[in-house]
Write an enzyme that holds these catalytic residues in place. Structure first.
Site, PDB file in Angstrom:
ATOM      1  N   LYS A 115       0.825  -1.215   0.000  1.00 48.58           N
ATOM      2  CA  LYS A 115       0.000   0.000   0.000  1.00 48.58           C
ATOM      3  C   LYS A 115       0.853   1.255   0.000  1.00 48.58           C
ATOM      4  O   LYS A 115       0.464   2.263  -0.590  1.00 48.58           O
ATOM      5  CB  LYS A 115      -0.979  -0.003   1.182  1.00 48.58           C
ATOM      6  CG  LYS A 115      -2.042  -1.077   1.016  1.00 48.58           C
ATOM      7  CD  LYS A 115      -3.401  -0.718   1.562  1.00 48.58           C
ATOM      8  CE  LYS A 115      -4.386  -1.765   1.055  1.00 48.58           C
ATOM      9  NZ  LYS A 115      -5.679  -1.767   1.707  1.00 48.58           N
ATOM     10  N   LYS A 197      -3.772 -10.250  -6.554  1.00 41.88           N
ATOM     11  CA  LYS A 197      -5.012 -10.540  -5.841  1.00 41.88           C
ATOM     12  C   LYS A 197      -6.145  -9.644  -6.335  1.00 41.88           C
ATOM     13  O   LYS A 197      -5.924  -8.473  -6.625  1.00 41.88           O
ATOM     14  CB  LYS A 197      -4.738 -10.282  -4.360  1.00 41.88           C
ATOM     15  CG  LYS A 197      -5.910 -10.348  -3.427  1.00 41.88           C
ATOM     16  CD  LYS A 197      -5.466 -10.005  -2.005  1.00 41.88           C
ATOM     17  CE  LYS A 197      -5.802  -8.585  -1.602  1.00 41.88           C
ATOM     18  NZ  LYS A 197      -7.158  -8.356  -1.134  1.00 41.88           N
ATOM     19  N   LYS A 200     -10.850  -4.787  -3.974  1.00 42.70           N
ATOM     20  CA  LYS A 200     -11.959  -3.859  -4.249  1.00 42.70           C
ATOM     21  C   LYS A 200     -11.497  -2.439  -4.530  1.00 42.70           C
ATOM     22  O   LYS A 200     -12.228  -1.653  -5.103  1.00 42.70           O
ATOM     23  CB  LYS A 200     -13.000  -3.898  -3.124  1.00 42.70           C
ATOM     24  CG  LYS A 200     -12.510  -3.445  -1.757  1.00 42.70           C
ATOM     25  CD  LYS A 200     -13.673  -3.407  -0.782  1.00 42.70           C
ATOM     26  CE  LYS A 200     -13.404  -4.171   0.499  1.00 42.70           C
ATOM     27  NZ  LYS A 200     -12.285  -3.660   1.305  1.00 42.70           N
TER      28      LYS A 200
HETATM   29  P1  ATP Z   1      -8.652  -3.149  -0.331  1.00 40.77           P
HETATM   30  O1  ATP Z   1      -8.575  -3.213  -1.823  1.00 40.77           O
HETATM   31  O2  ATP Z   1      -9.316  -1.913   0.179  1.00 40.77           O
HETATM   32  O3  ATP Z   1      -7.358  -3.438   0.355  1.00 40.77           O
HETATM   33  P2  ATP Z   1      -9.645  -5.831  -0.215  1.00 40.77           P
HETATM   34  O4  ATP Z   1     -10.530  -6.142  -1.371  1.00 40.77           O
HETATM   35  O5  ATP Z   1      -8.262  -6.348  -0.270  1.00 40.77           O
HETATM   36  O6  ATP Z   1      -9.655  -4.294   0.081  1.00 40.77           O
HETATM   37  P3  ATP Z   1     -10.278  -6.202   2.603  1.00 40.77           P
HETATM   38  O7  ATP Z   1     -11.291  -5.289   3.165  1.00 40.77           O
HETATM   39  O8  ATP Z   1      -8.851  -5.879   2.883  1.00 40.77           O
HETATM   40  O9  ATP Z   1     -10.441  -6.378   1.023  1.00 40.77           O
HETATM   41  O10 ATP Z   1     -10.565  -7.699   3.046  1.00 40.77           O
HETATM   42  C1  ATP Z   1     -11.756  -8.210   3.575  1.00 40.77           C
HETATM   43  C2  ATP Z   1     -11.660  -9.715   3.675  1.00 40.77           C
HETATM   44  O11 ATP Z   1     -11.702 -10.293   2.369  1.00 40.77           O
HETATM   45  C3  ATP Z   1     -10.379 -10.213   4.330  1.00 40.77           C
HETATM   46  O12 ATP Z   1     -10.652 -11.350   5.114  1.00 40.77           O
HETATM   47  C4  ATP Z   1      -9.518 -10.591   3.154  1.00 40.77           C
HETATM   48  O13 ATP Z   1      -8.565 -11.568   3.477  1.00 40.77           O
HETATM   49  C5  ATP Z   1     -10.565 -11.127   2.191  1.00 40.77           C
HETATM   50  N1  ATP Z   1     -10.125 -10.974   0.798  1.00 40.77           N
HETATM   51  C6  ATP Z   1      -9.767  -9.813   0.201  1.00 40.77           C
HETATM   52  N2  ATP Z   1      -9.435 -10.014  -1.084  1.00 40.77           N
HETATM   53  C7  ATP Z   1      -9.569 -11.349  -1.300  1.00 40.77           C
HETATM   54  C8  ATP Z   1      -9.368 -12.183  -2.448  1.00 40.77           C
HETATM   55  N3  ATP Z   1      -8.956 -11.678  -3.582  1.00 40.77           N
HETATM   56  N4  ATP Z   1      -9.606 -13.513  -2.325  1.00 40.77           N
HETATM   57  C9  ATP Z   1     -10.030 -14.031  -1.154  1.00 40.77           C
HETATM   58  N5  ATP Z   1     -10.251 -13.298  -0.035  1.00 40.77           N
HETATM   59  C10 ATP Z   1     -10.022 -11.981  -0.103  1.00 40.77           C
END
Ligand code: ATP
Ligand code: LTN
Length: 334
Positions: A115, A197, A200
């Site tokens: 980040k 990965k 969002k």
């Molecule tokens: P950001 O893009 O804002 O970092 P993010 O999409 O990575 O957000 P988080 O809010 O950080 O999502 O994560 C929420 C939950 O979803 C956590 O338990 C995280 O491990 C899970 N998660 C996030 N992205 C994935 C993915 N691509 N596959 C499986 N689990 C995920």
């Protein structure tokens, strides 16, 4: 006496519309575990402040995330659903635990490194301290199990390290939690860059499927997902990351195993396969989207869930915080 169920805590940042990665890696497991555990699910809005947000938009997303928790199947009567900033103990415990966390260990966190590379104009202290707030979230509730995706494994490890370090000095103050990371679907990959990965907050919306995307958008994103030059639906994450990712999505959406999926598409081309993947996503998301829309129109109901959740969470969190304050030598307020 009522049987004491083990406790779950988990959370998601209101940093954008949640993706099918968040659904598969986290929420779908929360829904599955809700009867066996006493569960606490948080909308971690303080964590979302580590990047810049438009204030009205952040408020809207936090409310929408609560509606999605419920729409995905989390029952507010069975689970504590609440907003992190409504329970001040999270920020308060973070301060104390900051004093038991080392700069060295925080600087090794991969999420921080990623980040800060992505937001090089805003590498703030909150971004660095993010894991300590997460440790506080979890440790405040004497949590047994934390259902998360693979990317959060390291944060759970540091949570355990901080908790154990504190316990070694002051006795058994915190329960040391275990991670629950699913075998399939813990790391859903980006549609166009399957080496990264699905996230969002990705600036290219074609890399993810949001849980609120309309049907035609979902079908289009699936059709355009990167595959490879073979025409074989075979699971091989090293050589066929795009196809393997779509297979994982399909398997999780339909409840089928990977070998079964391989058999189903044996001899079929990528066109048919992608169509089926899109349809499987639509089948799961359509009822979620309907419920979400209905709940978003009922502000009074969402407020009531939020208020009830915060009151219940507050009661549990205060108990741990008071114990911590006493152990470290702060004077109880007369
Ligand atoms: P950001 O893009 O804002 O970092 P993010 O999409 O990575 O957000 P988080 O809010 O950080 O999502 O994560 C929420 C939950 O979803 C956590 O338990 C995280 O491990 C899970 N998660 C996030 N992205 C994935 C993915 N691509 N596959 C499986 N689990 C995920
Ligand atoms: N850091 C997590 C979100 C999060 C969380 C938590 C997850 C904040 N507090 C407590 C589980 C338990 C993330 O970025 N996905």
């Amino acid at each position: 006496m009522a049987e004491h169920k083990p406790r779950i805590f988990s959370g998601i940042q209101p940093s954008g519309n949640i993706t099918i990665g968040n659904y598969i890696g986290a929420i779908s497991n929360w829904v599955r575990l809700q009867d066996e555990y006493e569960s606490i699910y948080c909308i971690v809005d303080l964590h979302a402040l580590t990047v810049r947000n438009e204030p009205a938009e952040l408020r809207r997303r936090a409310r929408s995330l609560l509606a999605l928790y419920i729409a995905c199947g989390l029952d507010p009567a069975k689970n504590i659903l609440f907003v992190q900033s409504h329970v001040p103990a999270h920020a308060e415990l973070t301060w104390v635990l900051n004093c038991y966390t080392y700069m060295g260990e925080l600087s090794r966190m991969t999420q921080y490194k990623e980040k800060s590379a992505r937001h090089s104009e805003n590498i703030n202290a909150g971004l660095f301290d993010y894991p300590v707030l997460m440790a506080s979230d979890i440790l405040l509730y004497q949590t047994d199990l934390v259902p998360i995706g693979e990317d959060q494994r390291q944060h759970l490890e540091i949570t355990r390290d901080i908790g154990e370090r504190f316990n070694n000095v002051y006795g058994d103050v915190f329960k040391i939690p275990e991670a629950y990371i699913p075998k399939v679907g813990a790391r859903i990959m980006s549609l166009l860059e399957p080496a990264a990965k699905m996230s969002k907050s990705d600036e290219n919306v074609n890399n993810f499927i949001s849980i609120l995307d309309p049907p035609d958008v979902i079908m289009r994103k699936c059709r355009r997902a990167v595959t490879d030059s073979e025409a074989e639906v075979r699971f091989d994450e090293t050589n066929k990351p795009g196809v393997s990712n779509l297979m994982t999505i399909y398997a999780c959406m339909t409840g089928k195993g990977i070998p079964e999926v391989e058999k189903e598409f044996d001899g079929k081309g990528y066109g048919d396969f992608k169509q089926a993947v899109g349809q499987s996503v639509l089948d799961i998301l359509a009822p979620i989207q309907d419920t979400h829309a209905r709940l978003m129109a009922d502000k009074a109901y969402l407020d009531q869930v939020m208020a009830g959740g915060a009151a219940r969470a507050e009661g549990l969190a205060r108990r741990t915080l008071q114990k911590v304050y006493k152990k470290v030598g702060l004077i109880p307020r007369p």
